[in-house]
Design a protein around this motif. Structure first.
Motif, PDB file in Angstrom:
ATOM      1  N   ALA A 281       0.767  -1.125  -0.092  1.00 30.66           N
ATOM      2  CA  ALA A 281       0.101  -0.057  -0.066  1.00 30.66           C
ATOM      3  C   ALA A 281       0.669   1.235   0.072  1.00 30.66           C
ATOM      4  N   THR A 283       0.426   4.100  -1.563  1.00 25.98           N
ATOM      5  CA  THR A 283      -0.218   5.405  -1.613  1.00 25.98           C
ATOM      6  C   THR A 283      -1.092   5.531  -0.489  1.00 25.98           C
ATOM      7  N   LYS A 438       3.712  -1.845 -11.499  1.00 26.85           N
ATOM      8  CA  LYS A 438       2.924  -0.638 -11.551  1.00 26.85           C
ATOM      9  C   LYS A 438       1.435  -0.915 -11.791  1.00 26.85           C
ATOM     10  N   TRP A 440      -0.043  -3.424 -10.396  1.00 24.81           N
ATOM     11  CA  TRP A 440      -0.941  -3.686  -9.339  1.00 24.81           C
ATOM     12  C   TRP A 440      -1.664  -2.593  -9.132  1.00 24.81           C
ATOM     13  N   TYR A 441      -1.433  -1.205  -9.279  1.00 30.77           N
ATOM     14  CA  TYR A 441      -2.233   0.052  -8.933  1.00 30.77           C
ATOM     15  C   TYR A 441      -3.097   0.521 -10.083  1.00 30.77           C
ATOM     16  N   THR A 443      -6.593   0.269 -10.277  1.00 28.37           N
ATOM     17  CA  THR A 443      -7.472   0.216  -9.466  1.00 28.37           C
ATOM     18  C   THR A 443      -8.424   1.443  -9.154  1.00 28.37           C
ATOM     19  N   SER A 449      -4.885   4.045 -13.387  1.00 26.26           N
ATOM     20  CA  SER A 449      -3.987   3.692 -12.466  1.00 26.26           C
ATOM     21  C   SER A 449      -4.215   4.899 -11.064  1.00 26.26           C
ATOM     22  N   LEU A 451      -1.549   5.757  -9.204  1.00 22.26           N
ATOM     23  CA  LEU A 451      -0.385   6.379  -8.832  1.00 22.26           C
ATOM     24  C   LEU A 451      -0.360   7.902  -9.664  1.00 22.26           C
TER      25      LEU A 451
END
Length: 533
Positions: A281, A283, A438, A440-441, A443, A449, A451
């Motif tokens: 996690a 972020t 990257k 993975w994020y 979502t 992303s 990110l």
């Protein structure tokens, strides 16, 4: 009491260097208190510490009186003696001819009459170094020859049916009295309200403390080769699972990987448990729950849900582990003679066998390229010089074995390993965020992303790919204090003496008349930072 006084003095010597030596209770009168404020040269303080520890060794029993290693034993005193003797020996060696050692060029103690003609008790600083290294070896051997290491069976328990791993349990179970390697540990008790939150933190992001890429890359492969060496079998770092494959058993065991089971024995009390390890996690808005580097450590995590309620953890805490004595002997031996005797070699092989890493350390040494090690390990340096591959691998072993146990900063200081950052800032990095991980994020809205990057964007939560493929946790926002990387100044090897101490040791607040002297690089004006040396 001898042990406790030595232990407190050791902390003061590491922080301040030269220090007053107080042997007896002083009268509450200004004149004798001012006289007692005179600072003894740091090596004299170290000798005082060793003398107290010798008294403790003589008076203490080799086995804790309670039979559970919850009380100080003579082995504890031997271990601390080896630690402090090694600290002083290496400090004197690597700060030789500087203001940070007695009689070094610019040593501030020379400016006070009581230290102006100081002579080393052994005749020279080199003889002092020899003395302390010998003391370190003798004390370390007294422990290492008598205390075996806890077994590592190479298993990370993931189900109730799995066999537990004693090496893992050292950091995660309630009762540590059955582990010989644990010379002293702290016991907690929920019923008495003596608890801690370590198991909760280790369920997620270790309270916002991540493992750096430098640390992770420093671990060897299981075959004993550095990750960059030909034939190492390293699979790259595109995924955390790849990073763990075929690595030193300590990294494999203690580096968390998404999908792992964090709680085997569930409990209604586990209100703050994270049963399955998530993707990091990085972020998270709560900094204590943010995976700061993407790499999170498992050392200290419990598989029991009842340890994971708010303020309900009561697992035991190791204080002294005998393996440190093995490491102290190895380092002191090599620093003293430039070679490893049979005893040091035996200890090293024992540690590596326990780590599930090829015990042939000579193979590791031959494959070590210091130019490739230096970017990721401050300990590759002493002063502005790269050390040799043998000494580096001794330091590497120490770094890997003792990670997250609170000794790293003192090691880096005594090795004088941070000089390099005076001229070349160091950039802390984590996992490879700008690779396959990257995804993975993805979502966010419509699978976008989450990110965000850009130094001047207050919503940024990761570093820009322009800075490299690895996450730089302290280079996300323009207001970061270390945006340009970590820097160093020589003065910070020691802490400053507070100006109040100068005022307290004069009759009229004229600090120039105080018997106290300031540490190198620190001013005699309150609330000012360090100066260049």
């Amino acid at each position: 009491m001898y042990f406790l006084r030595a232990f407190e003095y050791a902390k003061k010597r590491q922080e301040f260097g030269d220090f007053p030596i107080i042997r007896y209770v002083l009268p509450d009168q200004k004149e004798p208190l001012i006289e007692a404020g005179k600072r003894y040269p740091r090596n004299e303080v170290a000798r005082f510490i060793l003398s107290d520890l010798d008294s403790a060794i003589m008076l203490l029993k080799p086995v804790s009186p309670d039979g559970k290693n919850l009380r100080i034993s003579s082995y504890c005193a031997q271990l601390v003696k080896s630690r402090e003797a090694l600290f002083e020996a290496t400090w004197l060696k690597y700060f030789k001819d500087t203001p940070f050692v007695p009689n070094g060029q610019g040593w501030p103690g020379k400016n006070k009459d009581y230290n102006a003609s100081y002579q080393f008790p052994s005749g020279s600083i080199d003889n002092e170094i020899e003395f302390f290294l010998t003391q370190a070896m003798e004390a370390a051997q007294a422990v290492a020859d008598n205390i075996p290491l806890v077994e590592n069976n190479g298993i990370l328990q993931q189900t109730e049916a799995d066999v537990s791993n004693p090496y893992y349990d050292v950091y995660s179970v309630v009762d540590l009295s059955g582990f010989d390697e644990i010379l002293l540990w702290r016991q907690y008790n929920k019923e008495l309200g003596i608890i801690h939150n370590v198991p909760i933190g280790m369920q997620e992001a270790a309270f916002g403390n991540g493992m750096t890429r430098g640390l992770v890359d420093g671990f060897l492969m299981a075959n004993g080769l550095p990750i960059y060496a030909a034939g190492s079998g390293y699979e790259d770092d595109d995924y955390i699972a790849d990073v763990r494959k075929n690595r030193d058993g300590r990294l494999w065991l203690f580096l968390k990987e998404p999908g792992q089971i964090n709680v085997i024995w569930d409990s209604p009390e586990g209100t703050h448990a994270t049963p399955i390890e998530p993707i990091p996690a990085i972020t998270h808005s709560d900094y204590g729950r943010r995976y700061v580097t993407g790499y999170s450590i498992r050392k200290g995590a419990s598989f029991y849900g009842n340890q994971c309620g708010n303020s309900s953890g009561y697992t035991g805490l190791p204080v002294f582990r005998a393996v440190e004595a093995y490491l102290n002997y190895m380092e002191a031996c090599y620093e003293k003679s430039g070679a490893l005797d049979a005893k040091a070699q035996e200890y090293w092989r024992t540690i590596r066998n326990r780590a599930k890493t090829d015990a042939d350390f000579n193979k590791t040494i031959a494959a070590t390229d210091m130019q490739k090690e230096k970017p990721n390990d401050w300990g590759a340096y002493s002063g502005d010089k790269l050390i040799d591959a043998t000494l580096y691998n001794i330091r590497r072993e120490r770094r890997c074995e003792l990670m997250a146990e609170g000794l790293r900063y003192s090691d880096l200081k005594r090795w004088r390993s941070m000089d390099q950052m005076i001229t070349t800032p160091y950039h802390i990095e984590g996992f490879k965020i700008w690779g396959p991980m990257k995804d993975w994020y993805n979502t966010g809205v419509n699978g976008g992303s989450i990110l965000i990057y850009g130094l001047n964007n207050d919503r940024s939560n990761v570093s820009s790919p322009d800075l490299g493929v690895y996450l730089r946790p302290y280079e996300i926002l323009s207001r970061s204090l270390v945006l340009e990387g970590y820097k160093w100044t020589m003065a910070h090897y020691l802490s400053p003496i507070a100006i109040q101490n100068f005022m307290n040791t004069t009759e009229n607040n004229d600090i120039s008349q105080s018997p106290v002297y300031q540490n190198p690089g620190w001013p005699l004006t309150a609330n000012q930072g360090a100066l260049d040396i």
